[in-house]
Design a protein around this motif. Structure first.
Motif, PDB file in Angstrom:
ATOM      1  N   UNK A  69       7.913 -29.101  -0.016  1.00 15.61           N
ATOM      2  CA  UNK A  69       6.826 -29.006  -0.976  1.00 15.61           C
ATOM      3  C   UNK A  69       6.809 -27.628  -1.634  1.00 15.61           C
ATOM      4  N   UNK A  70       6.146 -27.550  -2.778  1.00 14.16           N
ATOM      5  CA  UNK A  70       6.036 -26.249  -3.449  1.00 14.16           C
ATOM      6  C   UNK A  70       7.038 -26.129  -4.570  1.00 14.16           C
ATOM      7  N   UNK A  71       6.651 -25.427  -5.614  1.00 16.15           N
ATOM      8  CA  UNK A  71       7.477 -25.363  -6.807  1.00 16.15           C
ATOM      9  C   UNK A  71       8.694 -24.462  -6.640  1.00 16.15           C
ATOM     10  N   UNK A  72       8.570 -23.467  -5.791  1.00 13.72           N
ATOM     11  CA  UNK A  72       9.652 -22.483  -5.679  1.00 13.72           C
ATOM     12  C   UNK A  72      10.954 -23.160  -5.257  1.00 13.72           C
ATOM     13  N   UNK A  73      10.822 -24.233  -4.481  1.00 16.06           N
ATOM     14  CA  UNK A  73      12.008 -24.855  -3.916  1.00 16.06           C
ATOM     15  C   UNK A  73      12.364 -26.174  -4.569  1.00 16.06           C
ATOM     16  N   UNK A  74      11.725 -26.501  -5.667  1.00 17.41           N
ATOM     17  CA  UNK A  74      11.876 -27.836  -6.230  1.00 17.41           C
ATOM     18  C   UNK A  74      13.342 -28.187  -6.456  1.00 17.41           C
ATOM     19  N   UNK A  75      13.666 -29.451  -6.221  1.00 16.02           N
ATOM     20  CA  UNK A  75      14.991 -29.951  -6.579  1.00 16.02           C
ATOM     21  C   UNK A  75      14.855 -30.708  -7.902  1.00 16.02           C
ATOM     22  N   UNK A  76      15.958 -31.085  -8.491  1.00 17.92           N
ATOM     23  CA  UNK A  76      15.866 -31.704  -9.819  1.00 17.92           C
ATOM     24  C   UNK A  76      15.064 -32.998  -9.781  1.00 17.92           C
ATOM     25  N   UNK A  77      15.198 -33.775  -8.716  1.00 18.52           N
ATOM     26  CA  UNK A  77      14.460 -35.035  -8.655  1.00 18.52           C
ATOM     27  C   UNK A  77      12.960 -34.761  -8.569  1.00 18.52           C
ATOM     28  N   UNK A  78      12.585 -33.745  -7.788  1.00 23.27           N
ATOM     29  CA  UNK A  78      11.172 -33.391  -7.698  1.00 23.27           C
ATOM     30  C   UNK A  78      10.658 -32.914  -9.041  1.00 23.27           C
ATOM     31  N   UNK A  79      11.467 -32.121  -9.726  1.00 22.62           N
ATOM     32  CA  UNK A  79      11.054 -31.596 -11.021  1.00 22.62           C
ATOM     33  C   UNK A  79      10.784 -32.743 -11.982  1.00 22.62           C
ATOM     34  N   UNK A  80      11.684 -33.703 -11.987  1.00 30.43           N
ATOM     35  CA  UNK A  80      11.488 -34.858 -12.866  1.00 30.43           C
ATOM     36  C   UNK A  80      10.180 -35.559 -12.521  1.00 30.43           C
ATOM     37  N   UNK A  81       9.952 -35.710 -11.226  1.00 33.30           N
ATOM     38  CA  UNK A  81       8.741 -36.387 -10.770  1.00 33.30           C
ATOM     39  C   UNK A  81       7.492 -35.611 -11.217  1.00 33.30           C
ATOM     40  N   UNK A  82       7.551 -34.301 -11.101  1.00 30.68           N
ATOM     41  CA  UNK A  82       6.405 -33.491 -11.529  1.00 30.68           C
ATOM     42  C   UNK A  82       6.219 -33.531 -13.038  1.00 30.68           C
ATOM     43  N   UNK A  83       7.334 -33.532 -13.769  1.00 30.12           N
ATOM     44  CA  UNK A  83       7.250 -33.575 -15.227  1.00 30.12           C
ATOM     45  C   UNK A  83       6.652 -34.890 -15.698  1.00 30.12           C
ATOM     46  N   UNK A  84       6.801 -35.910 -14.861  1.00 29.70           N
ATOM     47  CA  UNK A  84       6.308 -37.232 -15.261  1.00 29.70           C
ATOM     48  C   UNK A  84       4.834 -37.158 -15.618  1.00 29.70           C
ATOM     49  N   UNK A  85       4.072 -36.425 -14.798  1.00 32.73           N
ATOM     50  CA  UNK A  85       2.652 -36.305 -15.149  1.00 32.73           C
ATOM     51  C   UNK A  85       2.437 -35.259 -16.231  1.00 32.73           C
ATOM     52  N   UNK A  86       3.223 -34.184 -16.188  1.00 36.45           N
ATOM     53  CA  UNK A  86       3.007 -33.121 -17.166  1.00 36.45           C
ATOM     54  C   UNK A  86       3.388 -33.545 -18.587  1.00 36.45           C
ATOM     55  N   UNK A  87       4.501 -34.269 -18.698  1.00 39.98           N
ATOM     56  CA  UNK A  87       4.970 -34.692 -20.025  1.00 39.98           C
ATOM     57  C   UNK A  87       4.478 -36.088 -20.355  1.00 39.98           C
ATOM     58  N   UNK A  88       3.317 -36.421 -19.835  1.00 37.93           N
ATOM     59  CA  UNK A  88       2.805 -37.770 -19.976  1.00 37.93           C
ATOM     60  C   UNK A  88       2.878 -38.278 -21.405  1.00 37.93           C
TER      61      UNK A  88
END
Lengths: 303, 373, 275
Positions: C217-236
């Protein structure tokens, strides 16, 4: 773990013989055993205990089977259980049928065979989350490409992911889209391995194409069928990322599976309940997959 | 100078004993062949000497050192495998030099030894190739080269020629003989092919079911087999056998007769026999001759005419199947009766437990030549 | 059998496969080329202009270049875990294939169990916290190794069983110690199956979403799949950016696919059939 060697039977020399080192040393297991034991086996065994507790990670209170009772009492948890089995059955069933058909097509002398094999297989390698997001957009009830295309033919497309009755099946379809390539490839390997003699013998016996399939290809690709069923069934029972990327278990709890319940309970801080979910999944896989494997392998032994 | 001594060597896998106490001594420079049917334990015995199999009991002495628990690399041996076992990812040069590299021999020494071995085996032009680019015979040479550079006291060969075609096998057989002569090292060679055994060996060890049946020179084994097993195994085609009973016992002869053969007096050691005892008479196919006044008659069941000789399969009245190899060409019909005779001195008498009763004159009976039931 | 390729069937198959399998990818690419307004329509239309580059720049620079961090993390994760997997699994496969002991049954059972049983998540987190590896990239590396071992071991064991034991023995006679036998003789010969292992496991680790979600967990360690998942809500509402992101993270598997297709197929079927 050295070679099993008995005490020397050479009485003149007496005592135990020196044990020579085996050329296949037991310590080669060590790094793998350590990592696997600590990070996979130990938590698995620990889960058996923690599933019986109310747990905050810092302390745990033993509450017996309460978590499991809850699992079978709460309607949304029960639905998760039913959904999981349904999802596994649908995806593995479709993968077997479609995989077999595609493999038959792609082992026949067909134009563009290499291209077709590639195109069917490529989705296997693509990020599940990416696929999930893409299909969420394509399955959008009003703006999505699928329904817009259907509208061109005057068909009013369903709310693929927003209709509670459909959501689980829609995700299952995407799962099949992504995974059928692997099933196909396994079937292709199985079909290619069938010796040509059988077909030639069948031809001399005057078999039709259909009879060829029924009496040669189908029975002789049974190991492939067993593999596809078991592999996709286990995958279906464990599925999480696609469901999470597409519906988050929604709408409501309509597409929840045990794996998504585990994650939700974990997020909510119900660690004991979450772990109980793990144990339920574990048991479910045990009682469904072990008999299934034995059944498929026994049939195989008949050949 | 390294000979080899095996003292009641045993090997068992759990309950199953596969080598049941083998005694053998090999003097330096001898070419010894272990021969026997498949599963007789000959390869296991070789692998025990090599150190690839644990020794369950007894002593293995190489040179004057007990080697039961010595690592293979310290036994002063080298081995050539049936499949050659060349390292597929290394060139011939590296294959041959691998052992020296592991022993951290200086590069110049290694280079010189590898080239020397290549010269002996006339394969200098192959040094840069990979094993997959070699023919069967060339691979065989590389495998031998890999053994030579180790300068071992004892060479071990595990059916090294069985993967070669017939013509090449004969060539390699001669080369091995020459190599043995040139290097003067002790060689132990395992084969199931008794022709290889006869042609290569100074000393043959016949094994069956984990027990040594007989040890001796090729001719000794051929002429004075110790028991039914050796008699049947050594010599091609196989020796013919017939069951008879003792009529009369002489001083160094015995008169036998039966359904197939009338009374015949054969030289043998009759001390353990009395009239009425069941015995087996053995006679080699080449020792049978076609004579109208023969001492036995068989019905011809198959004829193979090779021009210089004729192989005749026969059925004796008792039903025993025999083979006769007759000199020259004979025109015979299937089904006809064929009278045959043999010189009694050529026949061997075996007692009821299968032991040969040779007349005791030349040389002592070989010890350890007791057949096990 | 018919010798001429069936053209009619071929054309139909190509059309259907294009519709089913290529259109979704075409949609991803087209949307990644669009600007925000056009992308919002979610339709299968030609982009109004070439906006791919500006989309990429925006995706990459968002949240303080998180995408770059994520790619670096994913690369480290993939390379490290696959390297360890290859060496450790080959070692186990080697001894397992060569040495028959009474332990083999148990070991094989544990391997099969690992293929079937889903990991117990919360106890694993608890354990990782206990040994200070929770939320750490190297902790996740070890997790990926643990979860990937059964498959790799099965691949290796099956392959090693086809390498003649006489090679080991020749090496032993030549004076090789166990370590030499494995690293100088066996491991080089495993190269084909090692390539398969590397390719299959890299794709798996790179695409892994669930394990980073739980254990990293946490942004510092994000992997590309996590980033995509997080962007899903941000780039709604910014579908152009979301799909640019998908396009970017699809490139590594695509490259693998182009260069190693044969190995992947071989590996996946071999592993699957044996398992």
């Amino acid at each position: 773990m050295t070679v099993l060697s008995e005490a020397g039977s050479a009485p003149t020399h007496g005592g135990r013989r020196a044990i020579r080192r085996s050329p296949y040393p037991g310590w080669f297991f060590l790094p793998a055993a350590l990592i696997y034991g600590v990070l996979f086996l130990a938590p698995t065994f620990a889960s058996l205990y923690f599933s019986l507790t109310r747990w905050t990670l810092f302390n745990s209170t033993f509450i017996g089977l309460d978590n499991f009772a809850q699992f079978f009492r709460e309607p949304f948890l029960v639905q998760g259980l039913v959904n999981t089995v349904l999802y596994a059955a649908i995806t593995s069933g479709l993968k077997v049928v479609l995989g077999m058909l595609l493999a038959l097509l792609l082992t026949s002398a067909i134009m563009g065979r290499g291209y077709l094999r590639s195109v069917v297989f490529f989705p296997v390698l693509v990020s599940t989350v990416g696929v999930g997001i893409t299909f969420t957009v394509l399955m959008h009830p009003t703006q999505g490409m699928i329904n817009e295309t259907l509208a061109l033919f005057g068909i009013k497309g369903p709310g693929w992911l927003v209709d509670p009755r459909l959501a689980l099946f829609s995700v299952a379809l995407v799962d099949v889209w992504k995974g059928v390539g692997l099933a196909t490839v396994i079937y292709i390997a199985g079909i290619v391995a069938i010796p040509k003699d059988y077909y030639e013998a069948a031809r001399i016996d005057g078999a039709t194409r259909w009879q060829n399939f029924l009496y040669v290809t189908l029975p002789l690709s049974r190991p492939a069928t067993a593999t596809v069923i078991i592999l996709s069934f286990i995958g279906g029972l464990r599925t999480f990322d696609l469901i999470w990327a597409m519906t988050r278990g929604g709408p409501g709890f309509a597409s929840d599976t045990i794996a998504s319940v585990i994650y939700k309970q974990y997020q909510a801080g119900f660690y004991g309940l979450s772990t109980a979910g793990n144990v339920v999944l574990f048991v479910l896989i045990g009682i469904l997959v072990v008999p299934l494997t034995m059944f498929l392998n026994r049939k195989q032994g008949h050949e | 100078m390294a000979g080899l001594e095996l003292k009641s060597l045993r090997k068992s896998y759990g309950e199953v004993e596969v080598i049941k106490g083998v005694d053998l001594s090999v003097t330096h420079g001898e070419f010894v062949v272990f021969v026997g049917p498949s599963g007789c334990g000959k390869s296991t015995l070789l692998r025990m000497i090599a150190g690839l199999e644990e020794i369950t009991g007894g002593d293995l002495i190489i040179g004057d050192k007990r080697c039961n628990d010595v690592e293979p690399r310290d036994r002063g041996i080298a081995m050539v495998f049936q499949s050659y076992a060349l390292y597929p990812h290394m060139s011939v040069y590296d294959n041959v030099g691998f052992g020296l590299k592991l022993a951290r021999a200086p590069k110049e020494v290694r280079d010189q030894k590898v080239r020397e071995a290549a010269r002996i085996l006339q394969m200098e032009h192959l040094l840069d190739r990979k094993p997959s680019q070699l023919s069967g015979g060339q691979r065989q040479r590389v495998a031998i080269g890999r053994a030579i550079v180790r300068q071992p006291e004892v060479f071990l060969f595990d059916e090294p020629l069985s993967n070669l075609d017939a013509a090449l096998r004969v060539d390699m057989r001669m080369e091995l003989s020459k190599l043995h002569h040139d290097l003067g090292a002790t060689m132990i060679y395992v084969t199931h092919d008794q022709v290889e055994a006869m042609t290569l060996a100074d000393k043959i060890v016949v094994l069956n079911a984990g027990v040594v049946q007989q040890v001796g020179s090729p001719i000794e084994l051929y002429q004075r087999p110790a028991n039914l097993f050796v008699a049947g195994f050594i010599g091609s085609p196989k020796m013919n056998f017939v069951e008879l009973s003792v009529e009369e016992v002489g001083t160094d002869t015995v008169t036998v007769s039966g359904k197939d053969i009338g009374p015949t007096t054969v030289p043998a050691d009759p001390t353990s026999l009395k009239p009425g005892d069941a015995v087996t008479l053995g006679i080699r196919p080449h020792d049978l001759t076609h004579q109208s006044s023969g001492n036995l008659v068989g019905e011809v069941s198959l004829v193979e005419r090779l021009g210089n000789e004729t192989n005749v399969s026969l059925r004796l009245p008792s039903g025993a199947a025999w083979l006769a190899v007759l000199d020259g060409d004979h025109e015979l019909r299937i089904g006809q009766s064929l009278p045959l005779s043999f010189a009694p001195a050529r026949a061997v008498i075996f007692n009821a437990s299968g032991i040969a009763l040779h007349r005791k004159h030349t040389g002592p009976q070989i010890p350890g030549s007791i057949a096990e039931a | 059998m018919k010798s001429r390729p069936s053209i009619f069937l071929g054309i139909i198959a190509i059309l259907v496969s294009a519709l089913v399998f290529l259109v979704p990818f075409a949609f991803i690419i087209l949307t990644a080329f669009k600007n925000k307004q056009q992308a919002t329509l979610l339709d299968f239309s030609w982009p109004d202009g070439f906006h791919l580059w500006s989309n990429i720049v925006e995706v990459v620079t968002t949240r303080n270049w998180m995408m770059v961090t994520a790619f670096i993390n994913s690369t480290i994760l993939t390379v490290a875990s696959v390297t360890l997997l290859v060496v450790f699994a080959a070692m186990v496969g080697f001894v397992l294939a060569r040495r028959k002991t009474r332990w083999n049954g148990l070991i094989e059972f544990l391997i099969l169990a690992g293929l079937m049983i889903p990991p117990a998540v919360v106890p694993t987190i608890w354990l990782l916290q206990g040994i200070g590896l929770f939320g750490k990239l190297h902790g996740l590396v070890l997790i990926e190794v643990a979860y990937g071992l059964p498959f790799s071991i099965i691949l290796y064991r099956a392959f090693i069983a086809t390498i003649p034991r006489e090679l080991d023995e020749a090496a032993i006679i030549d004076g090789a110690r166990p370590f030499d036998v494995f690293f100088r003789i066996i491991l080089p010969l495993l190269w084909p199956v090692t390539v398969t292992n590397i390719v299959v496991q890299s794709v798996g680790v790179f695409n892994d979403f669930t394990n980073p979600l739980y254990y990293l967990p946490g942004n510092a360690n994000a992997t590309v799949q996590l980033t995509l998942y997080n962007f899903q809500s941000q780039f709604n509402t910014s579908y152009n950016l979301l799909f640019t992101n998908i396009l970017l993270i699809t490139i590594p598997p695509l490259l693998v696919f182009l260069f190693f297709n044969r190995h992947i197929v071989a590996g996946m079927t071999a592993g699957a059939v044996k398992g």
